[in-house]
Design an enzyme around this catalytic site. Structure first.
Site, PDB file in Angstrom:
ATOM      1  CG  ASP A  40      17.877  25.369  -6.704  1.00  0.00           C
ATOM      2  OD1 ASP A  40      17.436  25.795  -5.614  1.00  0.00           O
ATOM      3  OD2 ASP A  40      18.607  26.040  -7.452  1.00  0.00           O
ATOM      4  CG  ASP A  66      10.843  28.652 -14.290  1.00  0.00           C
ATOM      5  OD1 ASP A  66      10.139  28.660 -13.253  1.00  0.00           O
ATOM      6  OD2 ASP A  66      10.938  29.642 -15.046  1.00  0.00           O
ATOM      7  CE1 TYR A 159       9.527  37.446  -1.524  1.00  0.00           C
ATOM      8  CE2 TYR A 159       8.671  38.682   0.350  1.00  0.00           C
ATOM      9  CZ  TYR A 159       9.375  37.606  -0.156  1.00  0.00           C
ATOM     10  OH  TYR A 159       9.932  36.694   0.706  1.00  0.00           O
ATOM     11  CE  LYS A 163       7.493  34.536  -0.290  1.00  0.00           C
ATOM     12  NZ  LYS A 163       7.786  33.094  -0.309  1.00  0.00           N
TER      13      LYS A 163
END
Length: 256
Positions: A40, A66, A159, A163
């Site tokens: 994370d 990251d 986005y 995706k």
């Protein structure tokens, strides 16, 4: 606590595991006997989840950083191999939202950051991990795609493109490595209670258009645990003949 310990002796990498769907997945894998690598960006969140796993008698380690950086991907892979000896499951869950920007309003920085985290990082992790799975005799990759993997009305340009790319990457992995014992599938969540946020510009064209389609979402918002159950299923032996699937977990939104 589940009595099903079908992941006993297996190791799992979960990215974006500090909160939301990733945290829920990490806890469910641990509950079912897996050793979990919690990756994370937030050090506080990552170590909190590791503590939650250990408090229930499970095994977990954290890598903070990251995932858009190759050195962090390398650290995740090396840590899992050093601490667990093998990698059986990779959950490519980490992701960020865009600003719901339409293409003409999307700046380079927004595009590049969203694509880097949502698509390039899962590619780099798969590239790093799959050879170790093959060497060990097989494994499973599960990605968090989105309703935006199917349609142009669930997010902004960046986005949505990222995706759609996750869906394509998942299918490519499935085809390329099915004869090597590695399966690749994805879930496509609908509206879910998570920590992910949208920093949309007020009055911008993209949010105004996308917002009008949100009435066709599932009739309720899912819990992160419901998405995690689907992730764990796709990684499990119960899904041994499921490969290359992008599974909507959205209370029927994809059917509308």
């Amino acid at each position: 606590m589940s009595s099903n310990r079908d992941f006993e002796g297996r190791s799992v990498i979960v990215t974006g595991a500090g909160s939301g769907i990733g945290r829920a997945a990490a806890l469910k894998f641990a509950e079912r006997g897996a050793k979990v690598l919690v990756a994370d960006l937030s050090e506080e969140n990552a170590h909190r989840v590791v503590g939650e796993v250990r408090d229930t008698g499970g095994t977990a380690h954290a890598v903070v950083g990251d995932l858009g950086l190759q050195e962090i991907v390398d650290e995740v892979t090396a840590t899992a191999l050093r601490e667990f000896g093998r990698i059986d499951v990779l959950v490519n869950n980490a992701g960020i939202m865009d600003r719901m920007s339409a293409a003409a309003d999307t700046e380079d920085a927004e595009w590049e950051r969203v694509l880097r985290i949502n698509l390039t990082a899962p590619f780099m992790l798969a590239r790093a991990v799959v050879p170790h799975m093959i060497e060990a005799g097989g494994g499973a990759v599960v990605a968090t795609a989105s309703e935006a993997s199917f349609r142009g009305s669930a997010a902004g340009a960046a986005y949505t493109a990222s995706k759609h790319g996750v869906a394509g990457l998942t299918k490519s992995l499935a085809v390329m490595y099915r004869d090597k014992g590695v399966r690749a599938n994805a879930i496509a969540p609908g509206g879910t209670v998570t920590g992910i946020s949208v920093d949309a510009q007020q009055g911008a064209h993209g949010p105004g258009v996308v917002g009008s389609y949100m009435v066709n979402m599932g009739s309720r918002t899912a819990r992160a645990e419901e998405q995690a159950e689907a992730i764990v299923f796709l990684a499990s032996d119960a899904a041994s003949n499921i490969n290359g699937v992008v599974l909507p977990v959205d209370n029927g939104w994809a059917a509308v």
